[in-house]
Write an enzyme that holds these catalytic residues in place. Structure first.
Site, PDB file in Angstrom:
ATOM      1  N   GLU A  92      -2.146  -0.354   4.143  1.00 35.96           N
ATOM      2  CA  GLU A  92      -1.839   1.076   4.028  1.00 35.96           C
ATOM      3  C   GLU A  92      -1.480   1.672   5.377  1.00 35.96           C
ATOM      4  O   GLU A  92      -2.003   1.252   6.409  1.00 35.96           O
ATOM      5  CB  GLU A  92      -3.086   1.838   3.560  1.00 35.96           C
ATOM      6  CG  GLU A  92      -3.300   1.811   2.082  1.00 35.96           C
ATOM      7  CD  GLU A  92      -4.561   2.557   1.690  1.00 35.96           C
ATOM      8  OE1 GLU A  92      -4.842   3.635   2.247  1.00 35.96           O
ATOM      9  OE2 GLU A  92      -5.268   2.031   0.818  1.00 35.96           O
ATOM     10  N   CYS A 333      -9.382   6.574   2.471  1.00 39.09           N
ATOM     11  CA  CYS A 333      -8.701   5.521   3.206  1.00 39.09           C
ATOM     12  C   CYS A 333      -9.063   4.176   2.597  1.00 39.09           C
ATOM     13  O   CYS A 333     -10.211   3.921   2.298  1.00 39.09           O
ATOM     14  CB  CYS A 333      -9.150   5.491   4.662  1.00 39.09           C
ATOM     15  SG  CYS A 333      -9.274   7.094   5.387  1.00 39.09           S
TER      16      CYS A 333
END
Ligand code: SAH
Length: 349
Positions: A92, A333
């Site tokens: 990511e 996250c």
């Protein structure tokens, strides 16, 4: 074996080209294609002869990241990217738009082996280190996608940058090289859970980056309860290493403090934290913890966080509450990647 050409420092690229019998100025042309124009294939390098392009593709390849999905916030322009690496691993990266510029949060490893109990990125362990070229490509792909310049980089995505020390340093040197994007080192923040010998090693390089320590607890005992790395490096030795870092580089330290309800949010925690920050002349970043289903932590009420902040300020500590970005595309996250891996059958649960 072919070499990743994006991985090479300018001088290394020059050496390779000279040994191939090419004139010196070729390095500048090719480095420009790779790091300014962000070429993904040698065929794009139109100011090189076809022969040279073919010769290059016999000895080198160019790292590519493929965007798998992009989530865009309608509130503040935050964009969360899921990239696929060449070998099927996914990572990511996040673009955040601030008044001072565009900041990209990048991953330094696929997964992580640090085991922090509140973090989604470590749940399935470390898959592998990222190369500097892959880290660069996270930023380049985001610039290509948005057509906008990135001015700031934070190494706060998946992974522990100091557990992938050599490639992380190479990345920092290359992204701050004026022959590429030339992002000022002062606009780069490296966040670490506290790998002591590597903090000393990094200090010796005298890079002008900001060091952020993921502190999260103000005593060794409490820190050990959520961060296994504290078993290897005592809080006192982490703080000494950070002091050495700031004294050697002249750069101010940031302390990251993810607040979890009933875990690290008492008045006593605030007092101990303020003492640490005071001794190190550090800035404190309070982060309301992002709840991760598997981890079982929840964030304190807004008022509780405000109270904690006031308490710190009252004790003379420089503190900010980290603004939540992209609330409408909220996934903590690491969770975008995790969901993808579960769907693809790459996780155990
Ligand atoms: N390994 C490095 C950098 C990656 S983590 C480090 O430990 O600093 C980036 C930051 O996000 C760290 O401060 C980390 O502790 C924090 N973090 C991880 N999981 C979180 C969560 N669920 N909520 C809030 N912050 C979290």
């Amino acid at each position: 074996m072919k070499e990743d050409i994006r991985e090479l420092y300018f001088d290394e690229l020059s050496e390779r080209l000279v040994s191939m019998g090419e004139p010196k100025f070729r390095a500048a042309q090719i480095y420009d294609w790779l790091h300014k124009k962000k070429a993904s294939d040698f065929s794009e390098m139109t100011n090189l002869s076809k022969g040279l392009r073919e010769k290059l593709s016999e000895s080198f390849y160019i790292t590519g990241l493929r965007p798998v999905s992009v989530l865009c916030s309608k509130l503040d322009g935050t964009r969360k990217y899921l990239f696929s690496l060449g070998d099927g691993n996914v990572i990511e990266a996040v673009l955040m738009k601030y008044h001072f510029g565009n900041s990209v949060c990048i991953s330094t490893q696929a997964g992580c082996r640090m085991g922090c109990r509140f973090c989604a990125s470590t749940l399935d362990g470390l898959k592998r280190n990222l190369s500097a070229a892959e880290m660069l490509s996270e930023v380049y792909e985001i610039e290509r996608d948005t057509g906008e310049r990135v001015s700031h980089v934070v190494l706060m995505g998946s992974g522990e940058p100091l557990d992938n020390y050599d490639e992380t340093v190479r990345f920092i040197r290359m992204i701050s090289d004026g022959r590429g994007l030339g992002i000022s080192q002062r606009n780069i923040t490296l966040s670490t859970c506290g790998i002591v010998p590597k903090i000393y090693e990094l200090a010796e390089l005298r890079l002008q980056i900001t060091l952020a320590l993921s502190l999260h607890a103000a005593t060794q005992e409490k820190r050990l309860a959520t961060m296994p790395i504290a078993g290897a490096y005592e809080l006192s030795s982490v703080l000494s290493a950070c002091r050495y870092y700031t004294e050697t580089t002249g750069r101010r330290l940031s302390l990251e403090y993810a607040m979890a309800k009933g875990v690290n949010d008492t008045d006593e925690d605030a007092e101990l934290l303020s003492r640490i920050a005071g001794r190190l002349h550090a800035h404190v970043n309070l982060i309301p913890i992002n709840p991760v289903k598997e981890c079982g932590f929840s964030e304190p009420q807004k008022a509780g966080i405000e109270h904690f902040k006031k308490r710190l300020e009252g004790l003379g500590t420089n503190v900010t509450i980290r603004r939540e970005m992209g609330r409408d595309i909220d996934s903590a996250c690491g969770q975008l990647r995790r969901r993808y891996m579960i769907d693809a059958g790459l996780c155990t649960d």
